[in-house]
Design an enzyme around this catalytic site. Structure first.
Site, PDB file in Angstrom:
ATOM      1  N   CYS A  35     -42.610   5.888  56.227  1.00  0.00           N
ATOM      2  CA  CYS A  35     -42.434   4.827  55.334  1.00  0.00           C
ATOM      3  C   CYS A  35     -43.783   4.768  54.634  1.00  0.00           C
ATOM      4  CB  CYS A  35     -42.307   3.520  56.222  1.00  0.00           C
ATOM      5  SG  CYS A  35     -40.892   3.125  57.131  1.00  0.00           S
ATOM      6  N   ASN A  61     -33.474  16.397  64.647  1.00  0.00           N
ATOM      7  CA  ASN A  61     -34.194  16.192  66.051  1.00  0.00           C
ATOM      8  C   ASN A  61     -33.943  14.827  66.154  1.00  0.00           C
ATOM      9  OD1 ASN A  61     -34.950  19.001  66.492  1.00  0.00           O
ATOM     10  ND2 ASN A  61     -36.759  18.675  65.307  1.00  0.00           N
ATOM     11  N   GLY A  63     -37.770  17.377  70.708  1.00  0.00           N
ATOM     12  CA  GLY A  63     -38.968  17.507  70.051  1.00  0.00           C
ATOM     13  C   GLY A  63     -39.400  16.588  68.802  1.00  0.00           C
ATOM     14  N   HIS A  95     -34.909  11.928  60.022  1.00  0.00           N
ATOM     15  CA  HIS A  95     -35.206  12.947  58.975  1.00  0.00           C
ATOM     16  C   HIS A  95     -34.257  14.170  59.183  1.00  0.00           C
ATOM     17  CE1 HIS A  95     -38.137  13.302  61.888  1.00  0.00           C
ATOM     18  NE2 HIS A  95     -38.091  14.611  61.943  1.00  0.00           N
ATOM     19  N   HIS A 116     -34.191  17.976  58.621  1.00  0.00           N
ATOM     20  CA  HIS A 116     -34.891  19.478  58.105  1.00  0.00           C
ATOM     21  C   HIS A 116     -33.933  20.110  57.404  1.00  0.00           C
ATOM     22  CE1 HIS A 116     -38.443  18.939  60.857  1.00  0.00           C
ATOM     23  NE2 HIS A 116     -37.471  18.196  61.630  1.00  0.00           N
TER      24      HIS A 116
HETATM   25  P1  5GP Z   1     -39.828  16.407  63.770  1.00  0.00           P
HETATM   26  O1  5GP Z   1     -40.586  17.138  64.725  1.00  0.00           O
HETATM   27  O2  5GP Z   1     -39.939  14.923  64.210  1.00  0.00           O
HETATM   28  O3  5GP Z   1     -38.312  16.593  63.848  1.00  0.00           O
HETATM   29  O4  5GP Z   1     -40.483  16.746  62.566  1.00  0.00           O
HETATM   30  C1  5GP Z   1     -41.409  16.140  61.855  1.00  0.00           C
HETATM   31  C2  5GP Z   1     -41.785  16.946  60.517  1.00  0.00           C
HETATM   32  O5  5GP Z   1     -42.711  16.259  60.155  1.00  0.00           O
HETATM   33  C3  5GP Z   1     -42.678  18.310  60.996  1.00  0.00           C
HETATM   34  O6  5GP Z   1     -41.937  19.459  60.661  1.00  0.00           O
HETATM   35  C4  5GP Z   1     -44.033  18.039  60.561  1.00  0.00           C
HETATM   36  O7  5GP Z   1     -44.555  19.408  59.850  1.00  0.00           O
HETATM   37  C5  5GP Z   1     -43.786  17.052  59.413  1.00  0.00           C
HETATM   38  N1  5GP Z   1     -44.649  16.091  59.038  1.00  0.00           N
HETATM   39  C6  5GP Z   1     -45.588  15.387  59.756  1.00  0.00           C
HETATM   40  N2  5GP Z   1     -46.514  14.846  59.131  1.00  0.00           N
HETATM   41  C7  5GP Z   1     -46.241  15.054  57.909  1.00  0.00           C
HETATM   42  C8  5GP Z   1     -47.029  14.552  56.588  1.00  0.00           C
HETATM   43  O8  5GP Z   1     -47.952  13.890  56.552  1.00  0.00           O
HETATM   44  N3  5GP Z   1     -46.355  15.090  55.535  1.00  0.00           N
HETATM   45  C9  5GP Z   1     -45.160  15.872  55.346  1.00  0.00           C
HETATM   46  N4  5GP Z   1     -44.641  16.040  54.206  1.00  0.00           N
HETATM   47  N5  5GP Z   1     -44.603  16.508  56.440  1.00  0.00           N
HETATM   48  C10 5GP Z   1     -45.236  15.967  57.682  1.00  0.00           C
HETATM   49 ZN    ZN Z   2     -40.355   4.522  58.846  1.00  0.00          ZN
END
Ligand code: 5GP
Ligand code: ZN
Length: 114
Positions: free
Chosen positions: A7, A87, A93, A100, A102
């Protein structure tokens, strides 16, 4: 969600490299890319995870998928292929509790993932 990381990216309080944007959706590069192309596609509305999606989100879901297509075309991986990972919850994880997708591409992606 005032203190939610994504956010804050939407509100531009934290910088991000935006690659595509619609009224409902933002796409930006992951800060720790796991592939040559690693873009995160998120709804501008705060939704904790995929499990919170409701029928009322149908338009948003379509918009997010159109954004994924736009990113694939823009990154020139439409023909070579890509993987979308969502995820959801602790076993997956999921670290950031804002839905989001990926979008990973630009190399052969190992299947099955760990
Ligand atoms: P999750 O593990 O929750 O599926 O993925 C979260 C993703 O957010 C990770 O791949 C991580 O590298 C990315 N991420 C975390 N903090 C930031 C940030 O401040 N900026 C960006 N661009 N990506 C982020
Ligand atoms: Zn949010």
């Amino acid at each position: 969600m005032a203190d939610c990381l994504f956010c804050r990216i939407i509100r531009k309080e934290i910088p991000a490299t935006v690659v595509h944007e619609t009224e409902l959706t933002l796409a930006f590069r992951d800060i720790h890319p796991r592939a040559p192309v690693h873009v995160l596609v998120i709804p501008k509305e705060h939704i904790d995870s995929l499990i919170q999606l409701k029928p009322a989100h149908a338009g948003l879901i379509a918009d997010m998928h159109q954004t994924i297509q736009a990113v694939a075309r823009q990154e020139k991986v439409e023909a070579t292929g890509f993987r979308v990972v969502v995820n959801t919850g602790s076993d997956s994880g999921q670290e950031v509790k804002h839905l989001h997708y990926h979008v990973l591409a630009g190399r052969k992606l190992v299947w099955p993932p760990g």
